[in-house]
Write an enzyme that holds these catalytic residues in place. Structure first.
Site, PDB file in Angstrom:
ATOM      1  N   ALA A   7       0.819  -1.475   0.072  1.00 38.98           N
ATOM      2  CA  ALA A   7      -0.012   0.284  -0.108  1.00 38.98           C
ATOM      3  C   ALA A   7       0.948   1.390  -0.229  1.00 38.98           C
ATOM      4  O   ALA A   7       1.738   1.635   0.821  1.00 38.98           O
ATOM      5  CB  ALA A   7      -0.737   0.468   1.408  1.00 38.98           C
ATOM      6  N   GLY A   8       0.704   1.652  -1.409  1.00 37.90           N
ATOM      7  CA  GLY A   8       1.502   3.058  -1.576  1.00 37.90           C
ATOM      8  C   GLY A   8       0.724   4.034  -0.772  1.00 37.90           C
ATOM      9  O   GLY A   8      -0.185   4.302  -1.216  1.00 37.90           O
ATOM     10  N   ALA A 108       7.970   0.846   5.394  1.00 42.96           N
ATOM     11  CA  ALA A 108       8.324  -0.775   4.879  1.00 42.96           C
ATOM     12  C   ALA A 108       8.578  -1.528   3.510  1.00 42.96           C
ATOM     13  O   ALA A 108       9.006  -2.569   3.320  1.00 42.96           O
ATOM     14  CB  ALA A 108       7.096  -1.020   5.401  1.00 42.96           C
ATOM     15  N   ASP A 109       7.990   0.308   2.778  1.00 43.34           N
ATOM     16  CA  ASP A 109       8.260  -0.313   1.433  1.00 43.34           C
ATOM     17  C   ASP A 109       9.526  -0.504   1.105  1.00 43.34           C
ATOM     18  O   ASP A 109      10.436  -1.555   0.294  1.00 43.34           O
ATOM     19  CB  ASP A 109       7.711   0.679   0.380  1.00 43.34           C
ATOM     20  CG  ASP A 109       7.837   2.077   0.938  1.00 43.34           C
ATOM     21  OD1 ASP A 109       8.897   2.157   1.668  1.00 43.34           O
ATOM     22  OD2 ASP A 109       7.783   3.006   0.125  1.00 43.34           O
ATOM     23  N   ASP A 129      13.342   3.169  -5.518  1.00 44.36           N
ATOM     24  CA  ASP A 129      11.837   2.990  -6.217  1.00 44.36           C
ATOM     25  C   ASP A 129      11.024   4.024  -6.211  1.00 44.36           C
ATOM     26  O   ASP A 129      11.247   5.159  -5.347  1.00 44.36           O
ATOM     27  CB  ASP A 129      10.946   2.544  -5.006  1.00 44.36           C
ATOM     28  CG  ASP A 129       9.968   2.098  -4.966  1.00 44.36           C
ATOM     29  OD1 ASP A 129       9.328   2.301  -5.659  1.00 44.36           O
ATOM     30  OD2 ASP A 129       9.112   1.343  -4.299  1.00 44.36           O
ATOM     31  N   THR A 184       7.053  24.833 -25.703  1.00 40.44           N
ATOM     32  CA  THR A 184       6.282  24.862 -23.883  1.00 40.44           C
ATOM     33  C   THR A 184       6.276  23.401 -22.713  1.00 40.44           C
ATOM     34  O   THR A 184       6.788  22.640 -22.363  1.00 40.44           O
ATOM     35  CB  THR A 184       5.055  26.021 -22.933  1.00 40.44           C
ATOM     36  OG1 THR A 184       5.362  27.168 -23.884  1.00 40.44           O
ATOM     37  CG2 THR A 184       5.031  25.677 -21.662  1.00 40.44           C
TER      38      THR A 184
END
Length: 262
Positions: A7-8, A108-109, A129, A184
């Protein structure tokens, strides 16, 4: 089968393993107001669409950097899979020796990625990451997690440019062929992509120097995350891209702690 969830801040990535084989993977948006039942319906539907039986799941492991969704995720697992999940955190065996000032501060990741890369490569490592934030982690050949660097993710940087500069549009993250651009949109794309490639190379080279001083020579650079491939086309220091590094790390940690589920 083993269900793994990472879960991010932006996405929840799920993987389903049969033995050591990843047989399915999915990505859901992270939503702190979504209930356990809403997550449960989504996940069960993914299983059914892939002709998979949720009752075959014998274990679940979760890593999360988003505390305010954990109540819903944990209760979803308990209600829809009838399994008590392992939560990556203090007390969970990883095989990694964390050298941070306060080990509890390490996401945790980042630990999961370190476990996975160390198990696969068995050499001095720099792990990048590309998530909501981009993290750089240094791991020794013996499995000591030395620490690393955190910087704003590519999308955060791009969105900040759009939000804080009144005349600049939101742009798609693709690499133009030149740095001297004539409109741009291309100018912004060049600045983001080429600039981020330079950022990655600068940080990696400095981490390598510090690791060399510690006797950890020729660190191998592993990248993961959704935009790793795009940035690796410009960053010259990335050795390999592993899109399933985190999921594999979760599987490995589950195997080290599986007795907790029995």
């Amino acid at each position: 089968m083993i269900l793994v969830l990472d879960a991010g801040n932006t996405n929840i990535v799920l993987g389903l393993y049969e033995g050591k084989e990843l047989i399915a993977d999915w990505r859901l948006s992270t939503d702190p107001i979504r209930t356990a039942d809403e997550y449960g319906i989504q996940v069960i539907q993914l299983f059914l669409q892939n002709k998979l039986d949720p009752s075959d799941v014998e274990g679940v492991i979760i890593s999360s950097v988003v505390p305010n969704i954990m109540y819903s995720i944990e209760h979803m697992i308990l209600k829809y899979f009838e399994v008590k999940p392992i939560i990556v955190g203090p007390g969970v065996k990883t095989g990694i020796n964390i050298k941070y000032d306060n080990p509890k501060e390490v996401g945790a990741d980042r630990i999961v990625n370190a476990v996975s890369a160390h198990e696969i490569y068995k050499k001095p490592l720099i792990i990048i990451d590309f998530g909501t934030a981009t993290t750089f982690c240094a791991v020794t050949a013996a499995g000591d997690y030395l620490g690393g660097t955190i910087c704003p993710g590519i999308k955060i940087s791009s969105d900040a440019l759009f939000q804080r500069a009144a005349k600049l549009p939101r742009v798609e993250l693709i690499k133009p062929n030149t740095v001297i651009c004539k409109n741009t949109v291309s100018s912004m794309q060049a600045g983001i992509i080429y600039g981020y490639g330079g950022l990655v190379d600068c940080i990696v080279n400095n981490i390598k120097k510090e690791m060399n001083d510690l006797g950890e020579k020729d660190a191998f650079v592993v990248a993961t995350g959704g935009l790793a491939k795009l940035i690796s086309e410009e960053a010259k220091t990335i050795d390999v891209i592993d899109p399933f590094l985190t999921l594999e790390g979760l599987r490995l940690i589950y195997e080290k702690n599986r007795e907790q589920n029995f």
